[in-house]
Write a protein that holds these residues in place. Structure first.
Motif, PDB file in Angstrom:
ATOM      1  N   LEU A   1      -9.580   0.650  -6.400  1.00 26.80           N
ATOM      2  CA  LEU A   1      -8.744   1.792  -6.781  1.00 26.80           C
ATOM      3  C   LEU A   1      -9.617   2.730  -7.591  1.00 26.80           C
TER       4      LEU A   1
ATOM      5  N   ASP B   1       0.798  -1.216   0.000  1.00 28.03           N
ATOM      6  CA  ASP B   1       0.000   0.000   0.000  1.00 28.03           C
ATOM      7  C   ASP B   1       0.838   1.276   0.000  1.00 28.03           C
TER       8      ASP B   1
ATOM      9  N   GLU C   1     -10.732  -4.813  -2.932  1.00 28.66           N
ATOM     10  CA  GLU C   1      -9.877  -3.623  -2.883  1.00 28.66           C
ATOM     11  C   GLU C   1     -10.178  -2.772  -4.118  1.00 28.66           C
TER      12      GLU C   1
ATOM     13  N   SER D   1      -0.386  -4.802  -7.407  1.00 28.06           N
ATOM     14  CA  SER D   1      -1.233  -5.050  -6.237  1.00 28.06           C
ATOM     15  C   SER D   1      -1.295  -6.539  -5.909  1.00 28.06           C
TER      16      SER D   1
ATOM     17  N   ARG E   1      -7.545   4.561  -2.690  1.00 26.30           N
ATOM     18  CA  ARG E   1      -7.580   3.116  -2.424  1.00 26.30           C
ATOM     19  C   ARG E   1      -8.528   2.860  -1.257  1.00 26.30           C
TER      20      ARG E   1
END
Length: 475
Positions: A336, A259, A334, A357, A320
């Motif tokens: 974006l 991250d 997750e 990622s 994010r």
């Protein structure tokens, strides 16, 4: 302390104030106006004069108008000028003239809003820093930002954009910056320019308003960098270059680790090892540019390198988030969110982030987590827009991306060029993908949503958020 008194505003604009008043802020929108603001009745899609009465009812200190609207009392507090936009510009120039702040002006095809916010983050730790709360970078946004600037601030960051030739010079001259920065030059707004070189020529005009002994902070890596440097040389402006290929501020190493982004940079004999709280090589480049601007302003770049970890992207610009789909089993998607803007350069940067990622396996319906891109049309790219969309299929980052869903007639060309195993769904509009969202993504996936604002791909962002509970990933 008032931001504008009726006498100061009248002197700045040459207008006539009907009463004595004091304003604490400046607003152009009755939906967000606060008590004590000066309401500026700009004419755009709607005529701001139609909202003066509403602004005053909400507690506006006064209204900047070209005439008294019919539904406004004769004793209402008004500042009457011949032209409202010119009046706002005059307020901006007067605000600029009365401050002793060190000012940076930022432009670029990609990254100018992120750089503005990075600078706000680091400079606010070293003094009182003024910057617009949104992307107010056009012919009314720049004077509005200046008009809102407190006289006693130490720093100000002014974002300057353009859609057509000739727009940047007057805004730069209005801002009169001490430092002017060009983040990059990329294929954005090509519909209004003959070539990338033409965009670079326009971006170089950010230097036209620099004060004597001003400094230009320029990206040394881009193919049009020499155009920027030549403009600085012609004007006798000192330049500072940043980039990976050399220059005054050298990006020596960038690592995307989970991250965060770890950056190793060098300036003169000083080495900088610092981090950003989000992944992205493009963010790293901008961050080193921010250190260069900070140094050129006379602030402390070492302190800035430590403080910049506190910056996170604005919504829609690489934010994010974790969308928790099943709290009991700790299942999540997750997300974006990069749905505010897109061109080939920014899309390549976002695909790199997605490729780096780490999806989660053994959650959701599928055994293996995936890297998924949901892409909307890139707009205003000019005559070669079809080829630019199709060329994305050749991106090396797609090797590490499992599936690409597309929305829009331009993205259809990319969809057709994709290998069968990476080709997801395509729809004529982003709205058509919204209903399919539960089938497009799954728990464990990392999902990038990217497109120009006009593609409305942000509708898919909203649909993904509705699959669970939103949790921002901020360090």
């Amino acid at each position: 302390m008032s931001l504008w008194t009726s006498s100061d505003a009248a002197a700045a604009t040459g207008g006539h104030s009907t009463t004595v008043w004091n304003a604490q802020g400046v607003s152009i929108d009755t939906r967000t106006i606060r008590p004590g603001d000066l309401f500026v009745a700009l004419k755009d899609i709607r005529d701001g004069h139609d909202f003066v009465a509403q602004a005053l009812e909400k507690g506006a200190a006064a209204a900047l108008v070209s005439h008294r609207p019919e539904n406004v009392d004769s004793n209402a507090p008004l500042l009457i000028v011949p032209d409202v936009l010119k009046g706002l510009e005059d307020l901006g120039r007067a605000a600029r003239a009365r401050t002793r702040a060190r000012i940076a002006a930022i432009t670029g095809s990609v990254g100018k809003t992120s750089v503005k916010e990075m600078l706000r983050t680091v400079l606010s730790r070293q003094g009182n820093c003024h910057a617009a709360e949104a992307s107010y970078n056009n012919h009314w946004g720049v004077p509005l930002t200046l008009a809102r600037m407190p006289a006693d601030c130490d720093y100000a960051v002014i974002e300057i954009g353009m859609s057509n030739p000739g727009e940047i010079t007057p805004l730069s001259q209005m801002a009169q910056p001490h430092v002017a920065m060009v983040t990059t030059v990329a294929a954005a707004h090509l519909a209004a320019f003959d070539s990338l070189a033409g965009i670079a020529v326009e971006k170089a005009c950010i230097m036209d308003g620099l004060l004597p002994r001003g400094i230009a902070v320029l990206n040394g890596d881009i193919e049009t960098s020499q155009i920027l440097q030549d403009h600085a040389a012609e004007m006798g402006i000192k330049k500072t270059l940043f980039g990976e290929q050399g220059g005054d501020w050298m990006v020596q190493d960038v690592r995307l680790t989970g991250d965060v982004t770890i950056i190793n940079a060098r300036h003169a004999d000083q080495h900088y090892l610092f981090k950003l709280s989000v992944p992205g090589r493009h963010f790293a480049m901008n961050a080193v540019g921010v250190l260069a601007v900070t140094d050129a302003l006379g602030a402390d770049p070492v302190a800035a390198s430590l403080d910049i970890a506190g910056w996170v992207p604005p919504a829609g610009r690489g934010t994010r988030e974790m969308i928790v789909t099943d709290p009991a089993n700790e299942e999540s998607i997750e997300l974006l969110d990069d749905a505010f803007n897109a061109n080939p350069t920014s899309l390549a940067a976002s695909l790199e982030v997605l490729a780096a990622s780490a999806p989660q396996d053994h959650v959701g319906r599928l055994v293996k987590g995936r890297r998924i891109a949901i892409l909307g049309d890139m707009l205003e790219l000019g005559d070669d827009e079809v080829g630019m969309h199709r060329a994305i299929a050749g991106s090396p980052y797609l090797n590490d991306i499992d599936l690409v869903h597309c929305a829009g007639p331009l993205m259809h060309h990319l969809w057709l060029a994709l290998p069968d195993e990476k080709r997801g769904q395509w729809a004529e509009t982003a709205q058509e993908l919204v209903g399919q969202t539960p089938r497009l993504v799954d728990a464990g996936d990392v999902v990038l949503v990217k497109g120009s604002k006009g593609s409305n791909v942000s509708l898919v962002v909203d649909a993904i958020r509705k699959l669970g509970h939103r949790r921002s990933q901020e360090n």
